[in-house]
Design a protein around this motif. Structure first.
Motif, PDB file in Angstrom:
ATOM      1  N   GLU A 157      74.810  37.418  26.733  1.00 33.87           N
ATOM      2  CA  GLU A 157      75.106  38.449  25.732  1.00 33.87           C
ATOM      3  C   GLU A 157      75.323  39.810  26.346  1.00 33.87           C
ATOM      4  O   GLU A 157      75.235  40.827  25.676  1.00 33.87           O
ATOM      5  CB  GLU A 157      73.999  38.547  24.661  1.00 33.87           C
ATOM      6  N   GLN A 187      77.478  32.536  10.983  1.00 32.69           N
ATOM      7  CA  GLN A 187      77.275  33.954  11.331  1.00 32.69           C
ATOM      8  C   GLN A 187      77.076  33.965  12.844  1.00 32.69           C
ATOM      9  O   GLN A 187      76.273  33.194  13.363  1.00 32.69           O
ATOM     10  CB  GLN A 187      76.038  34.483  10.625  1.00 32.69           C
ATOM     11  N   THR A 188      77.840  34.795  13.539  1.00 29.38           N
ATOM     12  CA  THR A 188      77.784  34.720  14.998  1.00 29.38           C
ATOM     13  C   THR A 188      77.870  36.083  15.671  1.00 29.38           C
ATOM     14  O   THR A 188      78.455  37.006  15.111  1.00 29.38           O
ATOM     15  CB  THR A 188      78.925  33.813  15.519  1.00 29.38           C
ATOM     16  N   ARG A 189      77.299  36.158  16.864  1.00 32.54           N
ATOM     17  CA  ARG A 189      77.416  37.359  17.699  1.00 32.54           C
ATOM     18  C   ARG A 189      78.320  37.065  18.903  1.00 32.54           C
ATOM     19  O   ARG A 189      78.358  37.841  19.849  1.00 32.54           O
ATOM     20  CB  ARG A 189      76.020  37.776  18.207  1.00 32.54           C
ATOM     21  N   ARG A 200      81.860  38.961  22.423  1.00 34.27           N
ATOM     22  CA  ARG A 200      80.650  39.732  22.750  1.00 34.27           C
ATOM     23  C   ARG A 200      80.983  41.218  22.893  1.00 34.27           C
ATOM     24  O   ARG A 200      80.511  41.883  23.825  1.00 34.27           O
ATOM     25  CB  ARG A 200      80.036  39.226  24.059  1.00 34.27           C
ATOM     26  N   GLU A 246      73.155  29.537  20.159  1.00 34.55           N
ATOM     27  CA  GLU A 246      73.027  30.419  18.987  1.00 34.55           C
ATOM     28  C   GLU A 246      72.618  29.622  17.750  1.00 34.55           C
ATOM     29  O   GLU A 246      71.781  30.063  16.958  1.00 34.55           O
ATOM     30  CB  GLU A 246      74.355  31.145  18.733  1.00 34.55           C
TER      31      GLU A 246
END
Ligand code: CMC
Length: 371
Positions: free
Chosen positions: A57, A18-20, A34, A349
């Protein structure tokens, strides 16, 4: 649960993180980084801005950019790393020398053994600077020459390119190179990023995770493809001979490097489209290299007709690097240097919200044997 239903060879189609950070949105034909479109970043941003975006971010302010750029440009590679590189045989693959150097960087960091995201974020720009300078000096070190440092007052991209090619470079050349760096900077969960996250998930430090990523990226199915593409183009020399060579390879069931992609499958990698444009712009600015463009186009046409396959980023990064005069052995190391920003974002992360990677197997071996 470890049953056949859940087994996907090569983890194809499996969501493993799961990543941003980034996402290949096939439906909307967008590479999201991003929240921004990678293609727009390639066209409009500077590499250092993308580094800031990946690490912080958010899109960096001009002040943050100057701070990052100074840290990246002025990062001094530990002497020990260059001493180790000088001892490695020149015949050793450049990615193997780079892997050794990245691992050795830990020796000069008193805080190397940390999995603390804040500490990692703080050291990330310095590490990106170290890796670029090591890559730019790999060939020099292998031939017993003195490594060159980056110079304050010049951008990171300009420093990187002029140290690679050992000459003054034009603004058009820097821009083409910088676009390739951005194109390579981040791309969701390829094998090398997954490898880095798997290592980081044991709470091992960034040096270990990055070293694993270099090892992964070397493979010809991954980053090593850009070198293989250039070797194929050089072997062919003309568009006609390239077509002949590709047909010959396909008849022998060989893979053509620079084509196909696990996620894009039978579509063009959008990064390749942009780098194709970068190649054309570079050729226009130089007034030479049209044969190379024609050759690449022929390769693209043959592969589309014969296999329904399209180029990936490596196919067009290779001729761009060739026209810039970069030694072929450094193409994959450059890919790693550019990707180090994305890799560090993933390592941070992973450490921020960790769960140990420990999948299961589908056992197909014998049972019940007695000693
Ligand atoms: N040349 C010839 N045939 C190919 C190629 C290729 N480059 N790529 C895929 N195929 C064929 C493959 O033989 C198979 O055919 P069939 O169904 O008849 O057996 C079909 O396409 C599906 O291939 P696959 O092996 O199931 O696909 P995959 O998802 O495992 O492969 C890939 C992805 C990148 C490993 C593969 O396309 C490949 O080997 N490409 C060449 C290496 C390359 O350019 N790598 C760089 C990838 S992009 C940059 C990066 O992230 O590093």
């Amino acid at each position: 649960m470890a049953d056949q239903q859940h087994y996907s060879p090569g983890l194809e189609g499996v969501i493993a993180a799961q990543t941003r950070i980034s996402f290949l949105d096939l439906q909307n034909e967008e590479i999201v980084v991003r929240g921004y479109n990678l293609l727009e970043l390639i066209e409009r941003a500077r590499y250092v801005e993308v580094v800031g975006l990946l690490l912080d971010e958010q899109f960096p302010t001009p002040e943050r950019c100057s701070e990052l750029e100074s840290q990246m440009v002025q990062a001094e590679v530990p002497e020990l790393v260059y001493e180790i590189l000088a001892k490695l045989p020149a015949r050793m693959h450049a990615m193997d020398r780079l892997r050794t150097a990245v691992s050795a960087l830990a020796a000069a960091d008193p805080d190397a053994n940390t999995a603390d995201p804040d500490a990692e974020r703080a050291k990330a720009p310095r590490l990106i600077g170290h890796i670029a300078q090591i890559v730019a000096n790999l060939t020099r070190c292998a031939h017993g020459e003195k490594p060159r440092s980056f110079e304050p007052g010049r951008s990171f991209a300009e420093n990187f390119l002029r140290t690679l090619v050992a000459r003054e470079v034009t603004a058009a050349e820097v821009r083409a190179f910088e676009q390739s760096l951005i194109a390579y900077s981040e791309h969701e969960l390829p094998n090398s990023t997954f490898a880095a996250r798997v290592v980081a998930s044991t709470l091992a430090d960034a040096y270990g995770a990055l070293t694993a990523a270099v090892a992964s990226l070397k493979g010809p199915l991954h980053g090593g493809a850009n070198e293989a593409v250039m070797e194929m183009l050089l072997e062919a020399q003309t568009a006609d001979r390239l077509e002949e060579l590709i047909r010959h390879k396909l008849a022998r069931k060989e893979r053509i490097m620079g084509f196909g992609h696990r996620v894009y499958m039978r579509r063009m990698d959008p990064r390749a489209l942009l780098l194709k444009r970068t190649l054309q712009e570079l050729v226009n600015a130089r007034g030479s290299g049209t044969e190379l463009v024609a050759m690449c186009q022929r390769g693209e046409d043959v592969m589309r007709t014969e296999k329904g396959l399209y180029p990936n980023l490596d196919y067009y990064a290779a001729p761009v690097y060739y026209l810039l005069g970069i030694p072929i052995e450094l193409y994959t190391p450059i890919f790693f240097a550019a990707r180090s920003a994305g890799l560090l974002a993933h390592i941070i992360e992973q450490h921020q919200d960790n769960r140990l990677y420990r999948p299961r197997v589908l056992y197909t071996g014998p049972r019940g044997l007695k000693v």
